[in-house]
Design an enzyme around this catalytic site. Structure first.
Site, short mmCIF file in Angstrom:
data_model
loop_
_atom_site.label_atom_id
_atom_site.label_comp_id
_atom_site.label_asym_id
_atom_site.label_seq_id
_atom_site.Cartn_x
_atom_site.Cartn_y
_atom_site.Cartn_z
N PHE A 243 36.79 40.83 42.52
CA PHE A 243 37.94 40.87 43.43
C PHE A 243 38.12 39.54 44.14
O PHE A 243 38.60 39.50 45.27
CB PHE A 243 37.79 42.00 44.46
CG PHE A 243 37.32 43.30 43.88
CD1 PHE A 243 38.12 44.00 42.98
CD2 PHE A 243 36.07 43.82 44.19
CE1 PHE A 243 37.68 45.19 42.43
CE2 PHE A 243 35.63 45.00 43.63
CZ PHE A 243 36.44 45.69 42.75
N GLN A 641 42.92 49.54 35.79
CA GLN A 641 43.24 48.37 36.61
C GLN A 641 44.36 48.68 37.60
O GLN A 641 44.30 48.28 38.76
CB GLN A 641 43.66 47.20 35.72
CG GLN A 641 42.50 46.51 35.04
CD GLN A 641 41.57 45.86 36.05
OE1 GLN A 641 41.98 45.06 36.87
NE2 GLN A 641 40.32 46.23 36.02
N GLU A 708 45.81 42.48 39.14
CA GLU A 708 46.08 42.42 40.57
C GLU A 708 47.41 43.05 40.96
O GLU A 708 47.67 43.32 42.13
CB GLU A 708 46.01 40.96 41.05
CG GLU A 708 44.60 40.45 40.97
CD GLU A 708 44.48 38.94 40.95
OE1 GLU A 708 44.34 38.38 42.03
OE2 GLU A 708 44.53 38.34 39.86
#
Ligand code: FAD
Ligand code: SF4
Lengths: 741, 325
Positions: A243, A641, A708
């Site tokens: 992250f 994800q 992301e």
């Protein structure tokens, strides 16, 4: 017949190793030479935020059982700072204290417990100065990023418009709102850890340490230790979460390696959980002000986005929350962004998942919701009215953009039409029910730098695909295997993927959601090159049935060479000619198309919340996310994800906060009980969907990034739903129940 | 963590003989070991009491008897507890996590230490941990801290959910020292911080909790434990309410109420109990009854919301109870 695994639901190739505990993380490695006894290090961190160490009493620690070394500014390890890589100083090299929680000593002992106990015996005396901690009050400086980054301030004005203020003043409707979000931490499950081992003459170092960029980790350690980059190998096959917290190499690896070199023993250093909060970077605290000017029917005339992000004096991450949100998302004739820094005595920052896009989108997408209220236009319709087909202020178009479809498909799946615009208009028992939505946008480009991939074909009809990218839990290893199997046309189980080791060809950094889009073309080229190599073997080896044939006579398909009326698997051919394998390593880099388009992945979030009528706690009860990410390589990993990204956003919206004490510079929630992230009970079943729209430009497969994207806009969707439920607009994250009472 | 002596006695007598001034009893260890690792507690002797026969969950005419070493999960799963004392099972199930509840004991639960972040961080001062070293929570971050029963020396909440339910139900705690045994009402077991926040209860040095007795009552079977927090699991209460009601039709004959997350000890609300007694269970009754619930609160910079939250938690708990009557 072999069906390509591409785009299907593929289990992680390392899933079994992970759930059985066979997968080794950094702190699981034993010393590779069983006769060399491992030593264990423990860090001591500062308890003031600014000043200097006047004295340190280490005598008791030195005499404690099992202790073999105590390092401090008074017994240095000789590390060198590497300007431009992470923090701008080297720990233990001077007595200056730059933030609370800075490394000020390290104890090495026979066992980790002995090291920890001895560390507790060290007493430090400081000359203390008042730390600079206030985001609101310290001076602002322009957020000049590193070279190559977009400028921190930019203004686009329509002909005849003098200033953004003039454009706002000329708008029928103006929405102005200021947002605050606190420091946020990645809190990856695996604490940062390293095992450092030198060879016998201490010229070659092996580091076992989780890294999102293995080659950068090795390079930084080498620089800090003053050895050539070739002297360091970093091994990082399993990473317990990144992250962004494992992009920049922090000082743990170099410290352990320097002690290992002095003591001539392997040294393992594992950060205590509270140390991870300060030794490792976090996302800056950020204040943002957005002004939107629009016509009565909601068409934007002006967008202004000013951001003030905390920037530690020790460095690292330049926060530009507006560049990839307000500067690209909506069509507007007038645009102004101004991104500033506020220098503070706080721990280093880093590029946490959707580093600038997550905060930027929280502000912009909340402001858009406020504009929807102000104009009485449905939030989805408002976004469609301001749909951008080219980047504002430039003629640049996107390689592929189907965001409008995301809005429509998402609204349908979610049941958006049932929403009532009036806040507090839906009640279910003790709960107020609300719906909100927001847009997701994240850069989707390939990494600009060259990377390598290697494909090896073996005589047993198996292949090995190697590229030293990292698998931070994302499924990159599986992606390598899938891509290899797809390109070679062989079953997945015959492909062994390799990554996370600097002895392998340098691969894509596991950053910016670009791991897949960058790696895929490299593997494709390497597979083609390996096949070409195979053909060369076929036509030049005397024992080959195709000896003397022309290249053009042969074709490769699904693991076999065909030509002149015969077929042979690559394994058979290699066996026949007496070779173990053929291989090819290629370097791949995007071409001129990289700058001819903008590349973004897009999405739309729809959220339903319930807020208790009595006690105010907000709970997310439904969530739909529809994304446009180009071609999907692994459906299962893609879903994970997006789900993970949305959960990240829900955490930002509702829970995550590490308050900074202004007088002491202490972070008040540096543990996993007080720094709250969502637990399973906080997360409903998330509805995730992607459009089947391969990107026609980015790479042959058409795969952009996804990692992301889910984090962008999801916090705003939650906040907008809370507003719809309660009529209360919270612009200060996290949105906790005390703000809704 | 510091070096310590470790003993595993087999009888209560043997355990009490070992319980010298620097000793700590080890039950599930989920508080003790945690705080020893953080250097907050540093016993010189650890007396593992897990082999002692302090077990059993028994219901008889007097009430519910629970041995100090019964695990939270076992008590929460007990059929009699679930039927006759639902708020006890609820308070337990809303505590910690399944793994912790499998380890943690009833005695240990009552004696767990506060979750105040300064108490748990030895790099800061804390009057409770180190008398006289100050209370940084007063000027620092105090969103989770207490508003009731606080003093200038300490504003930490009592963290136990179970204790709130037990206090509401008039529970007795059974204690033993080498000199003999005694029984103390849980309601008077905990001490207000005053100027000595390090003294948290009436336990004498080396005194062992052997068990508890929850009396039978007309209200315990009609009880609820409501816990309010930011996330839905694995967090301590910002506010909680343990409410038990003896019904007469739709009228509240009498009520027993204690609240958590707001006080320095599990907090009884006799005024609210009296305001409810004999009243019809309506929204108006509830609103009127809680009006004074947070009287005497001493809010700090970040926890002023707890007064309103406390009142609303109570109203919600009353409403839930009335609806499930
Ligand atoms: C992450 C986490 C979350 C938690 N969340 C919650 C929550 O939401 N709600 C809640 O109520 N609790 C919560 N807890 C606290 C938990 O319930 C307690 O840690 C547990 O009940 C303590 O029981 P134990 O048997 O493990 O006690 P131990 O750790 O063994 O002992 C605790 C203390 O009591 C003393 N002691 C133990 N038994 C006796 C005895 N019989 N006589 C005298 N002294 C004794 C010990 O010496 C020690 O000082 C949480 C704990 C953790 C770690
Ligand atoms: S509130 Fe109590 S426990 Fe917390 S710091 Fe102050 S004295 Fe210590």
């Amino acid at each position: 017949m072999t069906v390509s695994p591409l785009g299907r639901d593929i289990d992680r190739v390392d899933g079994r190793a992970k759930v059985t505990g066979a997968a080794r993380y950094s702190a699981d490695y034993p010393a590779s030479d069983p006769t060399s006894k491992m030593a264990h290090a423990y860090l001591v961190t500062s308890t003031i935020a600014r000043g200097s160490i006047s004295a340190m009493d280490t005598a008791a620690a030195q005499n404690a059982p099992g202790v073999i070394g105590v390092y401090s500014p008074f017994n240095k390890l000789g590390l060198r700072p590497m300007p431009g890589i992470g923090e701008n100083y080297a720990p233990l090299e001077d007595t200056q204290v730059r933030f609370r929680g800075q490394i000020i000593a390290m104890v090495v002992a026979e066992s980790s417990r002995q090291a920890r106990d001895a560390a507790g015996l060290i007493t430090t005396t400081y000359d203390e100065q008042q730390p600079r901690t206030s985001l609101a009050d310290e001076p602002r400086v322009p957020a000049a990023g590193p070279p190559g980054q977009p400028p921190p301030s930019a203004t686009v004005l329509a002909p005849g418009v003098d200033s953004i203020e003039a454009a706002l003043a000329a708008s029928d409707v103006v929405v102005e709102a200021t947002f605050h979000q606190p420091m946020q931490h990645a809190v990856a499950m695996e604490p940062h850890a390293v095992l450092a081992e030198w060879n016998s003459d201490r010229t070659q170092l092996t580091l076992y340490s989780g890294a999102q960029l293995p080659h950068l980790g090795a390079m930084a350690a080498a620089g800090r230790l003053g050895v050539p980059p070739t002297a360091v190998r970093l091994i990082s096959p399993y990473v317990g979460g990144g992250f962004g917290s494992r992009v920049m190499p922090w000082y743990d690896a170099a410290l352990a390696a320097a002690a290992a070199r002095q003591l001539n023993r392997p040294v393992r250093l594992v950060l205590a959980r509270e140390q991870v909060f300060t030794v490792v970077g976090h996302r800056s605290a950020i204040d943002q002000t957005i002004k939107l000017g629009a016509s009565r029917d909601g068409v934007l005339n002006a967008v202004s986005h000013v951001t003030d992000a905390s920037m530690p004096f020790v460095g690292y991450r330049h926060m530009q929350p507006a560049v990839d949100t307000s500067a690209v998302l909506y069509k507007t004739p007038n645009l102004s962004i101004d991104q500033r820094h506020v220098m503070l005595d706080v721990p280093p920052t880093c590029a946490m998942r959707a580093p600038t896009e997550a905060p930027g989108s929280f502000a912009l997408e909340t402001a858009m919701d406020e504009l929807a209220i102000a104009t009485g236009i449905d939030p989805v319709e408002l976004r469609l009215r301001n749909y951008a087909t080219a980047v504002p202020g430039t003629g640049l178009r996107w390689s592929s953009k189907h965001l409008d479809e995301c809005y429509r498909v998402g609204a349908r799946r979610f049941g958006w039409s049932a929403r009532r615009a009036e806040p507090r208009s839906r009640v279910d028992g003790h709960w107020l029910v609300g719906m909100g939505m927001a847009t997701a946008i994240y850069p989707g480009s390939r990494r600009p730098e060259p990377i390598q991939a290697r494909v090896q074909l073996f005589d047993d009809d198996t292949a090995v695909v190697s590229s030293a990218t990292a698998d931070t839990g994302t499924g990159a290893l599986t992606m390598l295997a899938i891509t290899g199997a797809h390109e070679l046309g062989i079953p997945l189980r015959r492909v062994t993927p390799e990554l996370g080791d600097t002895a392998l060809p340098p691969g894509a950094p596991s950053v910016a959601s670009a791991g897949t889009s960058t790696t895929v073309p490299a593997v494709e080229s390497a597979a083609n090159a390996a096949i070409a190599e195979l053909v060369t073997v076929a036509i030049t080896s005397p024992r080959s049935p195709w000896h003397g044939a022309n290249r053009e006579d042969l074709t490769y398909e699904k693991g076999k060479l065909h030509g002149k009326g015969r077929s042979m698997s690559f394994g058979r051919l290699l066996t026949t000619v007496g070779r173990r394998n053929v291989e090819a390593t290629v370097t791949a880099q995007p071409g001129p198309e990289a700058t001819q388009y903008r590349y973004h992945s897009f999405g739309a979030h729809f959220c339903e919340v319930r807020v208790n009528r009595y006690t105010g706690e907000p709970r997310v009860t439904r969530f739909t996310t529809v994304v446009d990410i180009g071609r999907v390589v692994n459906a299962q990993a893609t879903r994970s994800q997006i789900v993970g990204g949305v959960i990240f956003g829900i955490g930002h919206a509702l829970l995550e906060d590490n308050p900074l004490e202004l007088d002491t510079g202490r972070l008040a929630a540096s543990n996993m009980a007080d720094y709250m992230v969502p637990v399973n009970a906080d997360i409903p079943d998330l509805d995730v969907h992607w459009l089947d729209r391969p990107d026609p430009v980015i790479n042959n497969l058409g795969a952009r990034g996804v990692g992301e994207l889910g984090t962008v806009g999801s916090a705003a969707a939650v906040g907008n739903a809370i507003y719809n439920a309660t009529g209360i607009r919270v612009r200060n994250l996290p949105i906790t129940l005390d703000k809704l009472l | 963590m510091r070096a310590y002596t470790f003993t595993q006695p087999r009888s209560v007598r043997e355990a009490l003989a070992h319980a010298d001034a620097g000793a700590a009893f080890l039950a599930g260890g989920t508080t003790l070991v945690d705080l020893m690792k953080l250097d907050v507690m540093a016993p010189t002797r650890v007396v593992d009491i897990n082999r002692l026969p302090l077990r059993g969950i028994k219901l008889d005419r007097d009430g519910l008897h629970i041995g100090a070493l019964e695990r939270m999960s076992d008590v929460a799963a007990d059929r009699n507890v679930r039927r006759d004392y639902p708020m006890i099972a609820q308070a337990l199930e809303l505590s910690a996590s399944a793994q912790l509840r499998n380890m943690a004991s009833i005695g240990g639960n009552l004696l767990q230490r506060t979750r105040c972040g300064y108490f748990r961080d030895v790099t800061t001062g804390c009057n409770k941990r180190e008398p006289g070293s100050g209370c940084p929570a007063m000027t620092g971050f105090n969103r989770t801290h207490a508003i009731l029963g606080t003093s200038d020396a300490c504003v930490a909440t009592h963290p136990s959910d179970l204790a709130v339910a037990l206090v509401a139900l008039g529970t007795d705690v059974h204690l033993a020292t080498a000199q003999g045994t005694r029984t103390v009402p849980l309601d008077t077991f905990y001490a207000l911080p005053g100027s000595t926040p390090h003294v948290e209860n009436v336990l004498r040095p080396g005194e062992l909790v052997t068990g508890i007795t929850v009396p039978r009552s007309m209200w315990a079977p009609h009880s609820v434990y409501l816990k309010i927090r930011d996330r839905q699991s694995y967090e301590f209460a910002l506010a909680s309410a343990a409410v038990a009601v003896e019904w007469r039709g739709r009228t509240i004959n009498q009520a027993r109420i204690a609240v958590g997350g707001v006080g320095t000890t599990p907090w009884r609300l006799p005024v609210v109990e009296r305001a409810l007694a004999g009243q019809l269970a309506t929204a108006d009754t509830f609103e009127a009854a809680v009006r004074t619930a947070a009287d005497g609160a001493r809010p700090l910079a970040h926890n002023a919301f707890k007064s309103a939250l406390l009142r609303r938690t109570l109203v919600r708990a009353f409403t839930v109870l009335a609806q499930s009557r």
